[in-house]
Design a protein around this motif. Structure first.
Motif, PDB file in Angstrom:
ATOM      1  N   GLU A   1     165.629  54.122  82.653  1.00 50.50           N
ATOM      2  CA  GLU A   1     165.881  55.236  81.742  1.00 50.50           C
ATOM      3  C   GLU A   1     165.938  54.736  80.301  1.00 50.50           C
ATOM      4  O   GLU A   1     166.500  53.677  80.024  1.00 50.50           O
ATOM      5  N   VAL A   2     165.365  55.540  79.415  1.00 49.87           N
ATOM      6  CA  VAL A   2     165.489  55.335  77.977  1.00 49.87           C
ATOM      7  C   VAL A   2     165.981  56.662  77.401  1.00 49.87           C
ATOM      8  O   VAL A   2     165.362  57.707  77.635  1.00 49.87           O
ATOM      9  N   GLU A   3     167.107  56.615  76.672  1.00 48.85           N
ATOM     10  CA  GLU A   3     167.695  57.859  76.162  1.00 48.85           C
ATOM     11  C   GLU A   3     168.169  57.679  74.713  1.00 48.85           C
ATOM     12  O   GLU A   3     169.310  57.288  74.460  1.00 48.85           O
ATOM     13  N   PRO A   4     167.296  57.960  73.733  1.00 48.51           N
ATOM     14  CA  PRO A   4     167.771  57.991  72.347  1.00 48.51           C
ATOM     15  C   PRO A   4     168.642  59.226  72.124  1.00 48.51           C
ATOM     16  O   PRO A   4     168.407  60.285  72.721  1.00 48.51           O
ATOM     17  N   PHE A   5     169.667  59.089  71.284  1.00 46.97           N
ATOM     18  CA  PHE A   5     170.560  60.220  71.071  1.00 46.97           C
ATOM     19  C   PHE A   5     171.156  60.179  69.664  1.00 46.97           C
ATOM     20  O   PHE A   5     171.188  59.131  68.995  1.00 46.97           O
ATOM     21  N   LEU A   6     171.632  61.338  69.222  1.00 52.46           N
ATOM     22  CA  LEU A   6     172.355  61.498  67.969  1.00 52.46           C
ATOM     23  C   LEU A   6     173.686  62.162  68.271  1.00 52.46           C
ATOM     24  O   LEU A   6     173.743  63.124  69.039  1.00 52.46           O
ATOM     25  N   GLU A   7     174.761  61.641  67.659  1.00 51.71           N
ATOM     26  CA  GLU A   7     176.090  62.226  67.819  1.00 51.71           C
ATOM     27  C   GLU A   7     176.647  62.617  66.454  1.00 51.71           C
ATOM     28  O   GLU A   7     176.347  61.973  65.441  1.00 51.71           O
ATOM     29  N   TRP A   8     177.472  63.669  66.476  1.00 51.13           N
ATOM     30  CA  TRP A   8     178.204  64.087  65.284  1.00 51.13           C
ATOM     31  C   TRP A   8     179.670  64.261  65.681  1.00 51.13           C
ATOM     32  O   TRP A   8     180.138  65.370  65.930  1.00 51.13           O
ATOM     33  N   PRO A   9     180.450  63.152  65.731  1.00 54.46           N
ATOM     34  CA  PRO A   9     181.833  63.219  66.205  1.00 54.46           C
ATOM     35  C   PRO A   9     182.799  63.700  65.123  1.00 54.46           C
ATOM     36  O   PRO A   9     182.659  63.384  63.935  1.00 54.46           O
ATOM     37  N   GLU A  10     183.795  64.450  65.550  1.00 55.90           N
ATOM     38  CA  GLU A  10     184.797  64.994  64.632  1.00 55.90           C
ATOM     39  C   GLU A  10     185.630  63.889  64.006  1.00 55.90           C
ATOM     40  O   GLU A  10     185.991  63.953  62.827  1.00 55.90           O
ATOM     41  N   ASP A  11     185.937  62.824  64.774  1.00 48.82           N
ATOM     42  CA  ASP A  11     186.770  61.755  64.234  1.00 48.82           C
ATOM     43  C   ASP A  11     186.026  60.876  63.231  1.00 48.82           C
ATOM     44  O   ASP A  11     186.625  59.998  62.601  1.00 48.82           O
ATOM     45  N   GLU A  12     184.708  61.095  63.061  1.00 47.61           N
ATOM     46  CA  GLU A  12     183.932  60.415  62.025  1.00 47.61           C
ATOM     47  C   GLU A  12     183.484  61.414  60.963  1.00 47.61           C
ATOM     48  O   GLU A  12     182.500  61.173  60.242  1.00 47.61           O
ATOM     49  N   ASN A  13     184.211  62.544  60.881  1.00 45.91           N
ATOM     50  CA  ASN A  13     183.889  63.606  59.908  1.00 45.91           C
ATOM     51  C   ASN A  13     182.469  64.136  60.104  1.00 45.91           C
ATOM     52  O   ASN A  13     181.779  64.492  59.136  1.00 45.91           O
ATOM     53  N   TYR A  14     182.038  64.159  61.357  1.00 48.81           N
ATOM     54  CA  TYR A  14     180.735  64.688  61.763  1.00 48.81           C
ATOM     55  C   TYR A  14     179.565  63.945  61.104  1.00 48.81           C
ATOM     56  O   TYR A  14     178.500  64.522  60.873  1.00 48.81           O
ATOM     57  N   LYS A  15     179.769  62.665  60.825  1.00 49.50           N
ATOM     58  CA  LYS A  15     178.672  61.849  60.314  1.00 49.50           C
ATOM     59  C   LYS A  15     177.661  61.606  61.431  1.00 49.50           C
ATOM     60  O   LYS A  15     178.020  61.418  62.591  1.00 49.50           O
ATOM     61  N   THR A  16     176.391  61.620  61.076  1.00 55.51           N
ATOM     62  CA  THR A  16     175.341  61.388  62.062  1.00 55.51           C
ATOM     63  C   THR A  16     175.434  59.964  62.605  1.00 55.51           C
ATOM     64  O   THR A  16     175.428  58.994  61.841  1.00 55.51           O
ATOM     65  N   THR A  17     175.536  59.846  63.921  1.00 57.15           N
ATOM     66  CA  THR A  17     175.663  58.552  64.584  1.00 57.15           C
ATOM     67  C   THR A  17     174.509  58.389  65.568  1.00 57.15           C
ATOM     68  O   THR A  17     174.525  58.958  66.659  1.00 57.15           O
ATOM     69  N   PRO A  18     173.464  57.640  65.201  1.00 58.93           N
ATOM     70  CA  PRO A  18     172.335  57.438  66.128  1.00 58.93           C
ATOM     71  C   PRO A  18     172.654  56.368  67.156  1.00 58.93           C
ATOM     72  O   PRO A  18     173.479  55.481  66.935  1.00 58.93           O
ATOM     73  N   GLY A  19     171.998  56.452  68.291  1.00 56.60           N
ATOM     74  CA  GLY A  19     172.174  55.454  69.334  1.00 56.60           C
ATOM     75  C   GLY A  19     171.050  55.538  70.345  1.00 56.60           C
ATOM     76  O   GLY A  19     170.189  56.431  70.279  1.00 56.60           O
ATOM     77  N   ILE A  20     171.051  54.618  71.275  1.00 50.30           N
ATOM     78  CA  ILE A  20     170.052  54.632  72.344  1.00 50.30           C
ATOM     79  C   ILE A  20     170.683  54.053  73.596  1.00 50.30           C
ATOM     80  O   ILE A  20     171.500  53.121  73.525  1.00 50.30           O
ATOM     81  N   ALA A  21     170.352  54.615  74.732  1.00 49.86           N
ATOM     82  CA  ALA A  21     170.848  54.137  76.023  1.00 49.86           C
ATOM     83  C   ALA A  21     169.673  53.573  76.817  1.00 49.86           C
ATOM     84  O   ALA A  21     168.633  54.230  76.954  1.00 49.86           O
ATOM     85  N   LEU A  22     169.853  52.367  77.336  1.00 47.39           N
ATOM     86  CA  LEU A  22     168.858  51.712  78.178  1.00 47.39           C
ATOM     87  C   LEU A  22     169.507  51.426  79.523  1.00 47.39           C
ATOM     88  O   LEU A  22     170.546  50.759  79.579  1.00 47.39           O
ATOM     89  N   ARG A  23     168.920  51.928  80.603  1.00 41.46           N
ATOM     90  CA  ARG A  23     169.553  51.807  81.912  1.00 41.46           C
ATOM     91  C   ARG A  23     168.548  51.361  82.982  1.00 41.46           C
ATOM     92  O   ARG A  23     167.363  51.716  82.933  1.00 41.46           O
ATOM     93  N   VAL A  24     169.064  50.604  83.939  1.00 44.78           N
ATOM     94  CA  VAL A  24     168.327  50.249  85.160  1.00 44.78           C
ATOM     95  C   VAL A  24     169.197  50.704  86.324  1.00 44.78           C
ATOM     96  O   VAL A  24     170.397  50.428  86.364  1.00 44.78           O
ATOM     97  N   GLU A  25     168.586  51.395  87.279  1.00 48.15           N
ATOM     98  CA  GLU A  25     169.359  51.985  88.377  1.00 48.15           C
ATOM     99  C   GLU A  25     168.660  51.699  89.696  1.00 48.15           C
ATOM    100  O   GLU A  25     167.446  51.879  89.820  1.00 48.15           O
ATOM    101  N   GLY A  26     169.446  51.239  90.665  1.00 44.47           N
ATOM    102  CA  GLY A  26     168.892  50.963  91.993  1.00 44.47           C
ATOM    103  C   GLY A  26     169.583  51.805  93.046  1.00 44.47           C
ATOM    104  O   GLY A  26     170.762  52.124  92.924  1.00 44.47           O
ATOM    105  N   TYR A  27     168.848  52.164  94.102  1.00 50.06           N
ATOM    106  CA  TYR A  27     169.372  52.993  95.191  1.00 50.06           C
ATOM    107  C   TYR A  27     169.296  52.226  96.495  1.00 50.06           C
ATOM    108  O   TYR A  27     168.294  51.581  96.799  1.00 50.06           O
TER     109      TYR A  27
END
Length: 347
Positions: free
Chosen positions: A316-342
């Protein structure tokens, strides 16, 4: 009374076996098939209650070290389940029904602005014991999949997790189950706190394009007290490969003031048998609390999931943007990289 004492002794043995099962699976750093999630193909529309999961075709490659590792982990968990299920039958091993074992291990890294240490490693083991007539499940996990604070499709961690204190072990008893309704109770330990939770889930569909899921739940934690949660989900099938989904969750507890709420808006698209994507917007907050009505966070993300190399291995590749209240809704970019096995086995 004698039978009750006997079952309590067996449950104690189970918990001892769980202590061995969980570290073995966690140490191998692999994973298992999610609960009640049948393989999804492009010949059928996305079902209202399915998790965001795709399954590819079986590779014909020769058995290598990865396949050997997959087999060893599956066998280890299966033997533990088969051993414990044997306490509840007098049949010989050759004549006994086999337990159904599913395990999942996920390795993830979720760096974002001002925090590059967002590692997210999760495991989940589920054992279904046939001699309880498929009404008893044993679950060992440090996953947030069943967390009442999460929406069904939500994966990005918007709040810090205490990784060393998140292990949960539970016995799940199914009172009633059919294709559209299920009622169950879960008793266990989570993050060092004993809990009991009762849940009912119903699904409705009409005109082959609309789906509705209603899921109320009551729970009690010894430390946190009584609580309740209601999850509503609406699905609209745009086409064979496209679905629009809306999730709404409200949750209250004696452990905090006010009502926690969360909205999720998603567009799901299946590109092929091995690739799928989900565009999502999640808004969460609180009302009727000490601060009145507040919005804690906005999260906009695109989750791309694909199956590669092995049938049981997903990325999985998941780029995302957050606007958290405790950071005064400042734009916080990030990305999630995951490997998953079953890992799964029933024979």
């Amino acid at each position: 009374m004698t039978r009750t004492v006997c079952y309590l002794r067996k449950l104690a043995l189970l918990l001892m076996s769980g202590v061995f099962i969980a570290p073995i699976v966690h140490a191998q750093q692999k994973a298992a098939e999610p609960d009640n999630t049948p393989p999804q193909t492009i010949e059928k529309p996305i079902k209202p209650d399915e998790q965001f999961t795709i399954v590819g075709s079986q590779s014909q490659a020769e058995i290598d070290w990865m396949e050997s590792l997959h087999s060893k982990v599956s066998d280890t968990v299966f033997r533990s389940a088969f051993w414990f299920d044997g306490f509840f039958t007098d049949n010989d091993d050759d004549d006994r029904e086999r337990p159904n074992v599913k395990a999942r291990i996920r390795l993830g890294w979720e760096p974002k602005a001002r925090d590059l240490s967002g590692f997210d490693n999760k495991f989940r083991v589920r054992l279904k014991l046939p001699h309880f007539k498929d009404r008893l499940d044993l679950i060992f996990s440090d996953d947030e999949e069943d967390s009442l604070s999460q929406l069904p499709l939500e994966v990005v961690n918007t709040r810090e997790q205490v990784e060393d204190d998140s292990f949960a072990a539970a016995v799940r008893f199914v009172h009633h189950s059919d294709s559209d309704h299920i009622t169950d109770t879960r008793l266990g330990v989570s993050s060092g706190d004993i809990f009991v939770r009762a849940r009912h889930k119903s699904r409705y569909s009409w005109n082959k394009t609309h789906g509705l899921r209603v899921e109320p739940a009551l729970f009690y934690f010894v430390d946190d007290g009584l609580g309740a949660r209601l999850l509503l989900e609406y699905d609209y099938q745009l086409s064979l490969r496209n679905q629009f989904r809306f999730d709404y969750s409200i949750r209250g507890s004696e452990s905090f003031s006010g009502i926690r709420w969360k909205h999720g808006f998603y567009h799901l698209h299946q590109y092929s048998l091995k690739r799928a994507g989900a565009l999502g917007l999640v808004i969460e907050g609180e009302r009727n609390g000490e601060n009145g009505f507040i919005i804690d966070n906005y999260t906009l993300s695109y989750r791309y999931r694909f199956n590669a190399y092995k049938r049981w291995l997903f990325f999985e590749v998941e780029p995302f943007l957050e606007w958290p209240e405790d950071e005064n809704y400042k734009t916080t970019p990030g990305i999630a990289l995951r490997v998953e096995g079953y890992f799964y086995k029933n024979q």
